[in-house]
Design an enzyme around this catalytic site. Structure first.
Site, PDB file in Angstrom:
ATOM      1  N   CYS A 195      -4.939   4.701   2.667  1.00  0.00           N
ATOM      2  CA  CYS A 195      -6.090   3.805   2.815  1.00  0.00           C
ATOM      3  C   CYS A 195      -6.436   3.654   4.293  1.00  0.00           C
ATOM      4  CB  CYS A 195      -5.780   2.449   2.208  1.00  0.00           C
ATOM      5  SG  CYS A 195      -5.350   2.530   0.459  1.00  0.00           S
ATOM      6  N   SER A 472      -1.412  -7.109  -1.127  1.00  0.00           N
ATOM      7  CA  SER A 472      -1.799  -5.843  -0.521  1.00  0.00           C
ATOM      8  C   SER A 472      -2.196  -6.085   0.922  1.00  0.00           C
ATOM      9  CB  SER A 472      -2.975  -5.246  -1.295  1.00  0.00           C
ATOM     10  OG  SER A 472      -3.630  -4.265  -0.537  1.00  0.00           O
TER      11      SER A 472
END
Length: 558
Positions: A195, A472
């Protein structure tokens, strides 16, 4: 002096002829068998883009080690892709995989008598898992991060995977159309790599540099960059020098190195998961590190890097202006880093930063000067109080809320909380409590991104969340995690009831349940633990061995 080699005892001499026979079977010559035998531990998987390419990187690392006069043999480790597991039973295996990776590397290394170790990782738990193994083994070791994906774009907006999660909430709240959600899904993660924001994977890649376990500048090039390949080759070559000079992982992973890493974490506004992982790596290195060290360093360290999700930029942007060394140099010049610590280059952190080739480009839009910070205090704060006697974590880099007081809305699982947000049960001004999602309770301490993204996506801007689970690195907003002790072991979060008042006070570093001590004690006396969710298999085994979040959620012998 050169490191004492393990391989001669296994592969040299008359009695080791059967062992050498097997090395010949995989192509090694007499000359290669006589050289130091090194492991290339590669976290590789086709189940997601984060580690899809690391097998190819392992081949490059092998070339580098051969140039350094070493004989490399590669092996893979498992990978759990966090994004694919998010919001499902699969996420319970995420943190578990960190310790499994450490165990796998240890087992492979010791079983085959290697002399040195190159580690290659990508997705969230692979970097800390491999670094834990390096700390545990205490052998010449060097790490190389696999690199992030390039950012996506839609309608002129730069995208990360965070946008896809929040787009679901926006769609359910009828703020965007199904077609817009579909287009965001297609464009958010356009290449291989992790990511792209400063979420957990990029945070831990940055930590590998800040700890001194990776080459300067190696964390920031994207997975698709030719410079990524160059760094991998140079990493392989650097292992030869570590072996020749007898430099082992614990020579680098000192208390001062962890202070440097925490300082960098605070300055960059990185993921709260790094708190867990740094505690775990320190445990394996025999370094006494506590949550109090994080707050002590947070108070003195300004938040200076405008990285998503708290800021505006992604890892590829940081790379363009010089990468993690730009941040490290500013911190060093301000007297906030230990410049004399040893690194995998064989030089000190200060020497590395003095010799690093910085691009001659402006960078103040991404990395500010220490005297002109985004916020005067570091990006993460540890909270303690009647709701979290052993600690909890909040990422202040991703929220402007410094105090929040509201009524509790209690859920005993992430799934129930998600349904509650979807159905409109959660109202502005409330504090969502999600419990029994800790290391032992879930088990595996899953991330609550599905819930936090649903809250943000639904436009609930005045809602806080407190959990004994994790978040997260893409999470933003007033979200408090890692509450310890967790509900499953009888922490106070287990006895919170709907309507109780919860107080989050960042400035006072407090997380409190507004009840008298007597009422809390009485409720705890009446409490009894629920039945474990798993009675057999890996998760049941993990629950029996794992420690609390305040100790890094490491698995220890029973």
């Amino acid at each position: 002096m050169p490191a004492k080699l393990n391989s001669p005892s296994r592969y040299h001499g008359i009695y080791n002829a059967p062992h050498r026979a097997f090395l010949r079977s995989v192509g090694l010559t007499d000359e290669e068998i006589g050289k130091p035998l090194v492991a290339i531990a590669t976290a590789w998987s086709e189940a997601g883009p984060c580690n899809f390419h690391t097998l190819a990187l392992a081949r490059v690392a092998k070339e580098g080690t051969k140039e350094a006069g070493l004989s490399p043999l590669a092996f893979p480790t498992m990978v759990v892709n966090d994004n694919i597991g998010m919001g499902s039973e699969g996420m319970r295996y995420s943190l578990v995989s960190r310790d499994l990776i450490a165990d796998m590397v240890e087992a492979q290394f010791n079983a085959h008598a290697f002399d040195g170790l190159v580690g290659i990782g990508g997705c969230d738990k692979t970097t800390p898992g491999i670094l834990m193994a390096m700390a545990r083994l205490n052998v010449p070791s060097i790490y190389i991060y696999g690199g992030s994906a390039e950012p996506g774009y839609f309608m002129g907006k730069r995208l990360t995977i965070e946008d896809v999660h929040e787009a679901i909430g926006a769609y359910l709240a009828k703020r965007i159309t199904e077609n817009e959600l579909y287009e965001i899904e297609k464009r958010a993660h356009p290449t291989l790599g992790t990511c792209s924001g400063l979420f957990t994977a990029n945070t831990m890649g940055s930590m590998s540099e800040a700890l001194g376990m990776a080459l300067p500048g190696s964390a920031s090039p994207t997975a698709t960059s030719s410079r990524r390949v160059m760094y991998v080759r140079e990493t392989g070559k650097a292992l030869g020098s570590l072996i020749e000079n007898g430099i082992k992982s614990r020579d680098i992973l000192t208390f001062e190195a962890f202070e440097n890493a925490i300082t960098t974490l605070m300055a960059m506004g990185g993921s709260t998961n790094a708190v867990l992982h740094l505690l775990a790596i320190a445990y394996e290195a025999g370094v006494k590190l506590t949550l109090d060290d994080f707050n002590r360093i947070s108070k003195r360290t300004p938040y200076i890097a405008s990285m998503k999700p708290g800021g505006d930029y992604v890892m590829a942007d940081l790379d363009e202006v010089g990468g993690v060394p730009v941040v490290l140099k500013k911190l060093l010049d301000a007297g906030l880093l230990h410049g004399d610590v040893l690194t995998v280059t064989g030089k000190t952190m200060k020497q590395n930063l003095e010799q690093y080739k910085y691009p001659n480009v402006p960078h103040s839009h991404i990395v500010r000067d220490v005297k002109n910070p985004i916020k005067p205090r570091g990006g993460i704060v540890i909270l303690k109080g009647s709701l979290a006697p052993e600690g909890a974590v909040i990422k202040v880099a991703a929220t402007n809320v410094v105090k929040f007081e509201g009524k509790a809305k209690v859920y005993n699982s992430e799934d129930d909380a998600f349904k509650g947000v979807q159905s409109g049960e959660v109202r502005e001004g409330e504090v969502v409590i999600i419990r029994y999602e800790g290391p032992k309770g879930a088990p595996g301490m899953p991330e609550m991104l599905r819930v936090t993204a649903a809250i943000m996506g639904a436009g609930l801007n005045n809602v806080a969340l407190v959990t004994d689970g994790r978040f997260s690195g893409a999470t933003r907003g007033p979200m408090v995690g890692h509450v310890a002790p967790e509900a499953m072991v009888g922490g106070p979060i287990a006895i919170v009831e709907d309507g109780d008042t919860i107080v989050i006070d960042v400035e006072s570093e407090r997380l409190d349940l507004k009840l008298s001590e007597e009422e809390i004690k009485n409720r705890l006396k009446r409490w009894s633990p629920p039945s474990p969710r798993y009675k057999s298999g890996l998760l049941a085994k993990y629950a029996s061995l794992v420690s609390q979040a305040s100790m890094g959620a490491v698995t220890r012998p029973a």
